[in-house]
Design an enzyme around this catalytic site. Structure first.
Site, mmCIF file in Angstrom:
data_model
loop_
_atom_site.group_PDB
_atom_site.id
_atom_site.type_symbol
_atom_site.label_atom_id
_atom_site.label_comp_id
_atom_site.label_asym_id
_atom_site.label_seq_id
_atom_site.Cartn_x
_atom_site.Cartn_y
_atom_site.Cartn_z
ATOM 1 N N HIS A 17 0.834 -1.205 0.000
ATOM 2 C CA HIS A 17 0.000 0.000 0.000
ATOM 3 C C HIS A 17 0.873 1.261 0.000
ATOM 4 O O HIS A 17 0.606 2.210 -0.741
ATOM 5 C CB HIS A 17 -0.880 0.055 1.257
ATOM 6 C CG HIS A 17 -1.942 -1.002 1.336
ATOM 7 N ND1 HIS A 17 -2.131 -1.775 2.453
ATOM 8 C CD2 HIS A 17 -2.882 -1.386 0.441
ATOM 9 C CE1 HIS A 17 -3.160 -2.594 2.242
ATOM 10 N NE2 HIS A 17 -3.626 -2.384 1.034
ATOM 11 N N LYS A 41 -15.454 -7.799 4.106
ATOM 12 C CA LYS A 41 -14.396 -8.089 5.087
ATOM 13 C C LYS A 41 -14.810 -7.648 6.480
ATOM 14 O O LYS A 41 -15.470 -6.618 6.638
ATOM 15 C CB LYS A 41 -13.104 -7.351 4.688
ATOM 16 C CG LYS A 41 -12.533 -7.780 3.355
ATOM 17 C CD LYS A 41 -11.290 -6.967 3.031
ATOM 18 C CE LYS A 41 -10.681 -7.369 1.683
ATOM 19 N NZ LYS A 41 -9.638 -6.426 1.232
ATOM 20 N N ARG A 90 -2.164 -6.332 -8.522
ATOM 21 C CA ARG A 90 -1.075 -7.289 -8.279
ATOM 22 C C ARG A 90 -0.986 -8.314 -9.405
ATOM 23 O O ARG A 90 0.056 -8.497 -10.003
ATOM 24 C CB ARG A 90 -1.276 -8.022 -6.941
ATOM 25 C CG ARG A 90 -0.907 -7.171 -5.752
ATOM 26 C CD ARG A 90 -1.456 -7.755 -4.498
ATOM 27 N NE ARG A 90 -2.901 -7.882 -4.596
ATOM 28 C CZ ARG A 90 -3.717 -8.004 -3.563
ATOM 29 N NH1 ARG A 90 -3.243 -8.069 -2.363
ATOM 30 N NH2 ARG A 90 -5.013 -8.098 -3.741
ATOM 31 N N SER A 128 -3.179 -7.625 2.921
ATOM 32 C CA SER A 128 -3.411 -7.504 4.362
ATOM 33 C C SER A 128 -3.824 -8.855 4.936
ATOM 34 O O SER A 128 -3.448 -9.204 6.055
ATOM 35 C CB SER A 128 -4.504 -6.468 4.627
ATOM 36 O OG SER A 128 -4.125 -5.212 4.146
HETATM 37 O O1 PNS Z 1 -8.593 -2.742 0.005
HETATM 38 P P1 PNS Z 1 -9.879 -3.279 -0.553
HETATM 39 O O2 PNS Z 1 -10.650 -4.056 0.502
HETATM 40 O O3 PNS Z 1 -9.699 -4.060 -1.833
HETATM 41 O O4 PNS Z 1 -10.758 -1.992 -0.934
HETATM 42 C C1 PNS Z 1 -12.066 -2.111 -1.418
HETATM 43 C C2 PNS Z 1 -12.828 -0.797 -1.188
HETATM 44 C C3 PNS Z 1 -12.870 -0.458 0.297
HETATM 45 C C4 PNS Z 1 -12.143 0.315 -1.967
HETATM 46 C C5 PNS Z 1 -14.275 -1.017 -1.746
HETATM 47 O O5 PNS Z 1 -14.915 -2.059 -1.042
HETATM 48 C C6 PNS Z 1 -15.118 0.265 -1.667
HETATM 49 O O6 PNS Z 1 -15.011 1.109 -2.541
HETATM 50 N N1 PNS Z 1 -15.951 0.378 -0.606
HETATM 51 C C7 PNS Z 1 -16.848 1.519 -0.439
HETATM 52 C C8 PNS Z 1 -18.248 1.188 -1.000
HETATM 53 C C9 PNS Z 1 -18.249 1.381 -2.516
HETATM 54 O O7 PNS Z 1 -18.204 2.493 -3.013
HETATM 55 N N2 PNS Z 1 -18.254 0.260 -3.284
HETATM 56 C C10 PNS Z 1 -18.098 0.331 -4.731
HETATM 57 C C11 PNS Z 1 -19.402 0.284 -5.454
HETATM 58 S S1 PNS Z 1 -20.141 -1.323 -5.355
#
Ligand code: PNS
Length: 164
Positions: A17, A41, A90, A128
């Protein structure tokens, strides 16, 4: 001024990150690092702890702002007046999920563009979840997370009695 949003759950922040945030900060004038909720999660660290850990390991960057937001990424970007989302990729396995998210975000807010930075080769396997799993079984995570984060993970895992 061109700004970008670097979103994630950051539970906890890894060296992967930090690498992506650092590279984003070298491309854009300002980067908003957003600690968001990933409904798939259940986090080990609460939002404020994740923000705090991110702050501790990004003190070398002076053009970023870190905050948590309990809502849609598209709304956060709108609120910040930013139309670029930066994510790290990745491997091919990340692609389908990230592609879906990018399209969903663009549907929600048509001016949003998602930009992918390829991960540095040494962080290809890193996530993570992998870090938490290794720490949960007492393994060495010192190469995977910034030093500021390392001890906090072992402590948190001991408190929570979790194995990742
Ligand atoms: O590090 P991650 O868990 O891959 O990040 C995912 C994250 C937190 C960026 C994603 O789940 C997110 O954008 N969450 C906020 C809700 C949202 O806007 N979802 C996208 C539209 S379905």
């Amino acid at each position: 001024m061109i700004t970008a949003v670097c979103p994630g759950s950051f539970d906890p922040v890894t060296v992967g990150h930090v690498d992506i945030i650092t590279r984003a900060a070298s491309i854009f004038d300002k980067v908003y690092v957003a600690v968001l909720v990933n409904p798939k999660k259940s986090p080990l660290f609460d939002e404020q702890e994740r923000v705090e850990l991110l702050r501790q390991c990004t003190t070398h960057l002076d053009n970023i702002e870190i905050e948590s937001y309990n809502g849609l990424l598209a709304d956060f970007a709108e609120m910040k007046g930013s139309r670029i989302i930066v994510k790290g990729l990745r491997a091919v396995s990340d692609y389908e999920y990230e592609f879906q998210m990018a399209l969903a975000n663009r549907r929600l807010s048509p001016k949003i563009e998602t930009v992918f930075l390829t991960t540095s080769a040494e962080n290809m396997f890193l996530s993570s979840s992998v870090v938490k799993q290794i720490a949960g079984f007492g393994g060495d995570i010192s190469g995977f997370v910034p030093p500021e984060v390392c001890q906090r993970i072992y402590e948190k895992m001991a408190q929570s009695d979790i194995k990742g």
